[in-house]
Scaffold this active site. Sequence first.
Site, short mmCIF file in Angstrom:
data_model
loop_
_atom_site.label_atom_id
_atom_site.label_comp_id
_atom_site.label_asym_id
_atom_site.label_seq_id
_atom_site.Cartn_x
_atom_site.Cartn_y
_atom_site.Cartn_z
N ASP A 26 8.37 -18.04 4.52
CA ASP A 26 7.69 -16.75 4.40
C ASP A 26 8.66 -15.60 4.67
O ASP A 26 8.59 -14.92 5.70
CB ASP A 26 6.51 -16.71 5.39
CG ASP A 26 5.62 -15.49 5.20
OD1 ASP A 26 5.78 -14.80 4.18
OD2 ASP A 26 4.78 -15.24 6.08
N SER A 42 2.63 -8.51 10.95
CA SER A 42 3.38 -9.45 10.11
C SER A 42 4.70 -8.86 9.65
O SER A 42 4.80 -7.65 9.41
CB SER A 42 2.56 -9.84 8.88
OG SER A 42 1.50 -10.68 9.21
#
Length: 311
Positions: A146, A242
Amino acid sequence: MFRNKQMYRVVIFSAFFVLFVFCQSTDSTPFGRQEPPPEAFPDSFQPLIVRGENAFIASHPWMVSVQFRQDENENFTHNCGGAIIDKSWVLTAAHCNSFNTERPATNIRVLAGSSYLSQMEVKIPVKKYYEHEQFDLAVTGRLINDLMLLQLQKPFKFGSTINKIDLDTDIGKNYTGELCTITGWGDTDANLGKKYPDQLQVLTMPVVTKEHCGTAWNISKTFWNKLICLQVKDKDSCEHDSGGPVVCREQLVGILTSGGNPCDGSNPSIHTRISAYLDWIKDKMNTKNDKNKKDKKQKEYGRQRKGKPEK
């Protein structure tokens, strides 16, 4: 269950360094840190701290806000954090792009240089973005690989409030038990109450073992060495944190990818481990930088040729 960070404990230092811990009373008025902020507090600013601390950008000059818009008719909004790793490059999480691989790069921008989102003056559009080619939630069942690199349209001017952070290069380093910091402008309500602070927040958390993290989240052992996880009771990162950096020993060790709901530390937060992706990061940056240099040389050569008389 994406992560955007913050449960923050109210810790206040007076001029005599006396530590006050606020309990659950909502009537208490938070004191400001004795360290003077680099910018003035906005008139409308009210700290929204849940077991954490206000942070000042001069202590985290690599920290940026990554903002998105759906189309050119909409306003940009803060969605994720990110870390400056070079004058024209920011590292964040791929899932921050909301799985929209067709989004034009012009619909992403990076803000830097202030502790307060409302006072950001350095706003640089993204030229191109590069998601990790093996980022695929449907295949792994988790947010593995990610990572996303953002190449900016123009470079940052480095100074006291904007600067890069060095990457952790030691894939064999065991950080278990070590205290590391996370920063972000994410939700400060553990129950995802959408209480977003204007001022940057910081939290110190210990690294937990990869066995504990992998078991807690049922992650295949194949991916354990590509992750680093943090956990402490009643503290956590949360929504819109995030992509934010995990910093240990003044090095970028991880990028936040996901965690639990509620954001109360009952499960470890999961971060992509930078040292496992050094080749990918360097390859992308070197390839694009070399291409830019080649393009500049070709343009310069073209200008020189045009100026020469024909034989």
